[in-house]
Design an enzyme around this catalytic site. Sequence first.
Site, PDB file in Angstrom:
ATOM      1  N   HIS A 179       7.322  25.877 -31.202  1.00  0.00           N
ATOM      2  CA  HIS A 179       8.347  25.546 -32.187  1.00  0.00           C
ATOM      3  C   HIS A 179       7.647  25.107 -33.471  1.00  0.00           C
ATOM      4  CE1 HIS A 179      11.734  24.566 -29.068  1.00  0.00           C
ATOM      5  NE2 HIS A 179      11.218  25.777 -28.899  1.00  0.00           N
ATOM      6  N   GLU A 211       8.106  22.599 -35.473  1.00  0.00           N
ATOM      7  CA  GLU A 211       7.776  21.173 -35.577  1.00  0.00           C
ATOM      8  C   GLU A 211       6.513  20.843 -34.791  1.00  0.00           C
ATOM      9  OE1 GLU A 211      12.282  21.648 -35.677  1.00  0.00           O
ATOM     10  OE2 GLU A 211      10.646  22.431 -34.461  1.00  0.00           O
ATOM     11  N   CYS A 227       9.528  18.781 -29.319  1.00  0.00           N
ATOM     12  CA  CYS A 227       8.952  18.553 -30.639  1.00  0.00           C
ATOM     13  C   CYS A 227       8.958  17.072 -31.003  1.00  0.00           C
ATOM     14  CB  CYS A 227       9.698  19.382 -31.674  1.00  0.00           C
ATOM     15  SG  CYS A 227       9.439  21.162 -31.435  1.00  0.00           S
ATOM     16  N   CYS A 271      13.706  19.141 -31.288  1.00  0.00           N
ATOM     17  CA  CYS A 271      14.126  19.078 -29.887  1.00  0.00           C
ATOM     18  C   CYS A 271      13.294  18.004 -29.176  1.00  0.00           C
ATOM     19  CB  CYS A 271      13.938  20.449 -29.217  1.00  0.00           C
ATOM     20  SG  CYS A 271      12.210  20.897 -28.920  1.00  0.00           S
TER      21      CYS A 271
END
Length: 168
Positions: free
Chosen positions: A64, A66, A97, A94
Amino acid sequence: MQTDDNVLTHPRDLQLLRAAIALSQESKQRGRHPFAALVANEHGEIVAQAGNNSMPPEGDPTQHAELAAAAMAARRLTPEELARCTLYSSAEPCCMCSGAVYWTGIGRVVYALSEHSLLALTGDHPENPTFSLPCREVFARGQRPVQVLGPLLEDEAAAPHLGFWTQD
């Protein structure tokens, strides 16, 4: 431990958040999921940025934006510098992250699109099985404070998602 969220938005926060949203549009244009994040130091200088690279077949579901940006910043900065950094994300981090932000020692998160609003856009799309777990709840379980500001600019952040998750 969580720091109180009732802080005023600095104009630089909105500028850097818009930069993350622009990166999410670039991710979409490359055929990737429309997410992006960047890490800036206390002076507003971008030290790391990443688009989403979690789509199969060549992507890695753990990459991801992040997490990738936080990891890149952690390789470049000292723990003391990271504590003064802010992660700006086009969408609420999320739980994975949020863990990356916590473990790298980044001190602050500013995000645009809330997890709740993201779910309304993605629905039950198999490539984005959204967790219903706000980042604030993840950070609240830690032993050090992570300041959170968001959601902000949700309409702007939603734009790259329009038509991506459905056949609109």
